[in-house]
Design a protein around this motif. Structure first.
Motif, mmCIF file in Angstrom:
data_model
loop_
_atom_site.group_PDB
_atom_site.id
_atom_site.type_symbol
_atom_site.label_atom_id
_atom_site.label_comp_id
_atom_site.label_asym_id
_atom_site.label_seq_id
_atom_site.Cartn_x
_atom_site.Cartn_y
_atom_site.Cartn_z
ATOM 1 N N ARG A 1 5.388 6.459 -7.794
ATOM 2 C CA ARG A 1 5.368 6.818 -9.222
ATOM 3 C C ARG A 1 6.754 6.955 -9.857
ATOM 4 N NH1 ARG A 1 -0.557 8.127 -10.245
ATOM 5 N NH2 ARG A 1 -1.174 7.032 -8.368
ATOM 6 N N SER B 1 0.833 -1.208 0.000
ATOM 7 C CA SER B 1 0.000 0.000 0.000
ATOM 8 C C SER B 1 0.867 1.258 0.000
ATOM 9 C CB SER B 1 -0.921 -0.013 1.220
ATOM 10 O OG SER B 1 -0.164 -0.193 2.404
ATOM 11 N N LEU B 2 1.976 1.224 0.727
ATOM 12 C CA LEU B 2 2.880 2.369 0.760
ATOM 13 C C LEU B 2 3.568 2.549 -0.598
ATOM 14 C CD1 LEU B 2 4.329 4.600 2.403
ATOM 15 C CD2 LEU B 2 6.123 2.925 2.897
ATOM 16 N N ARG C 1 1.323 4.185 -2.993
ATOM 17 C CA ARG C 1 1.078 5.607 -2.748
ATOM 18 C C ARG C 1 2.240 6.483 -3.196
ATOM 19 N NH1 ARG C 1 -1.028 4.300 2.191
ATOM 20 N NH2 ARG C 1 0.864 4.873 3.271
ATOM 21 N N ARG C 2 3.440 6.033 -2.865
ATOM 22 C CA ARG C 2 4.589 6.919 -3.056
ATOM 23 C C ARG C 2 5.413 6.538 -4.295
ATOM 24 N NH1 ARG C 2 9.601 5.222 -3.144
ATOM 25 N NH2 ARG C 2 9.868 3.086 -2.464
#
Lengths: 347, 347
Positions: free
Chosen positions: A83, A76-77, A80-81
């Motif tokens: 890209r 999940s982390l 999110r971060r």
């Protein structure tokens, strides 16, 4: 003429780092003379690796990605971060259709999460699965799901059956693969609701492009009783790792048994060629890679601890899948299965 | 002086018939000079088997039972119609306390159903489990449940942990067994709700008579990472049979590898003593028998295809369990675990 097949690679995944990836590429360009490669990763680390392999760069494009997904990072982390990570960019090349397939040796959970997010699932498929090629007495079988999900409904198990069957037809070259659902007994009355429901749906769809054989048990996997073994990701992951552990334990016992006596040591010395052949047969590198199925794009996960030989096998698998059109087969075959009404399924 | 320990036996279970059971008895009376046996089965079939072993009858009482449970019979049917079967009667001897333990090589499902019906579960235990002894690199581990149930809640997994731990202390002689819950990863965030909930309860009970080690993976079983591996019966059964199948596949590959070359054949001939030792180590007969835990009485299931050696191991296990007082330990240890409030468990 169609554009050449292009493979997008996450150069920064895996325990061994980009050196292994570049060494694998050196093998792969020879095996696949018309394939092109895009390598995503840290330019400063990657460029020196091509210093003595400048000719490789005719076929390999390096794309800088400043960050990487760590092996122990929570999916999940990472999602999110992530890209600017090499993993995200590798999948992005498939999304934008500049590459047909993506390969990474990185964090499995993050790779699946990013692939799901960027590529989505195929028409008719609610969740992707990870398939493994399993060595059996009769050759090899496809086992799925080995870890994409921790639960699976009856309809999802049916999806897995279709995905496994399409993969087996395309990659193992089987015209009409045999398919079994993993259960605690082969009798119809045994098992949980999901496996019973999935078996009911498959039994009541007579015109399948597979030979549905009902339930199989754990020992049937190694026997090669069926070409495709369908199970939920919790059970499949544990079965796969239990088999790996058992193979290690047995060879450990074999080594101790042989070293225990003078005759054993002599025998082992004389038979060392044959014992090495056994080791190669059991070598996970030879059938390396978890295959992500059900995504709208081909993604192959190489083993995190893979060496150049292992990573090259994962590249082979990805290229074979793209050439065989596995995705189109899955979509076509899933369309052919009618979902049963709940009342019928419960009967 | 206390009454001698008595073992009640279903003589008609198993694929091989009562001949194997009587041959096993001939071994067992020598190994356990003070134990008595009650043999339930068809007198007309049993009596001739003692013709040349008349002395055995000093220690073995034959009890006529007109019927038997068939290997493929549905447990529910066996339970309904089964009062005159040798299996029912064998368990009944434990219920009436004329025997301490019951052993059968018959239909597992029927044996569990009848045992549940007649003996019930122990105080604090909602469902029984079947435990298996698993050969590992470090010796052997206890794995449960391997097939009594197809699902397990978090509280039931905690029951299994207690049952396995008490068994390991009593039978493997470990003072403080290490216990792990089988999962798809060792990280706390992984897995389904049941395994996460069970781990939470065990982590929050600091004064356990076990060393709770959190999650283990499939490959940890063969490594012997923990003494007791806890899982639901669906996953455990599939893991056990997958391991059996893998051991067979590996020895099959070994045989082909050795026979493939002249040096291999020579080496195998010279090392045959060592290779036979390996075969014995992997022989399921040596650690034969599924142990039913959580019942208010000791019941051991011998492998259906067991020969005399295998059935004798199952008798050994049953006798050891009775002597060690496994049941009393389970009850005492389960009492020591406090169930957490749902809110706490969900946090």
């Amino acid at each position: 003429m169609a554009r050449e097949l292009t493979v997008s690679i996450d150069a920064m995944g895996g325990d061994a780092g980009p050196g292994v990836v570049v060494a694998a590429l050196a093998r792969s360009v020879l095996r696949h003379p018309s394939v092109k490669f895009i390598l995503h990763g840290d330019e400063a680390e990657l460029k020196p690796l091509f210093a003595k392999r400048a000719k490789l760069l005719d076929r390999v494009a390096i794309r800088h990605a400043a960050e990487r997904v760590r092996m122990e990072e929570k999916p999940s982390l990472a999602l999110r971060r992530g890209r600017n990570t090499s993993m995200w960019r590798a999948i992005d090349s498939v999304k934008t259709k500049e590459a047909e397939v993506a390969v990474s040796a990185g964090n499995t959970g993050a790779l699946m999460a990013m692939s799901m997010f960027q590529l989505g699932t195929l028409e008719g498929i609610s969740r992707p699965a990870i398939a493994a090629l399993w060595p059996t007495k009769r050759g090899q079988s496809v086992v799925l799901d080995v870890g994409a999900n921790v639960t699976a409904s009856d309809e999802q198990l049916v999806d897995f059956a279709v995905m496994g069957e399409a993969f087996a037809r395309a990659i193992l070259g089987l015209e009409r693969p045999t398919v079994g659902i993993l259960n605690v007994g082969s009798e119809e009355v045994k098992g949980n609701d999901a496996v019973k429901g999935a078996a009911h749906i498959l039994r009541n769809n007579p015109s399948l492009p597979m030979e549905f054989c009902g339930f199989v048990e754990g020992n049937d996997i190694g026997e090669g009783t069926v070409d495709v073994v369908v199970t939920d990701g919790f059970t499949g992951n544990i079965a796969l790792k239990t088999a790996e552990g058992t193979a290690k334990t047995v060879t450990h016992f074999l080594r101790s048994a042989l070293l225990h006596s003078l005759f054993g040591r002599m025998g082992a010395y004389i038979a060392s060629g044959a014992l090495n052949a056994l080791r190669r047969k059991l070598d996970p590198r030879a059938s390396n890679g978890g295959i992500f199925l059900g995504l709208d794009g081909v993604v192959v996960k190489s083993h995190g601890g893979a060496d150049a030989l292992g990573f090259a096998s994962a590249l082979d698998m990805a290229i074979d899948m793209a050439k065989a059109g596995v995705i189109a087969r899955i979509v076509a075959d899933r369309r052919g299965i009618k979902t049963l009404e709940p009342e019928a399924a419960a009967s």
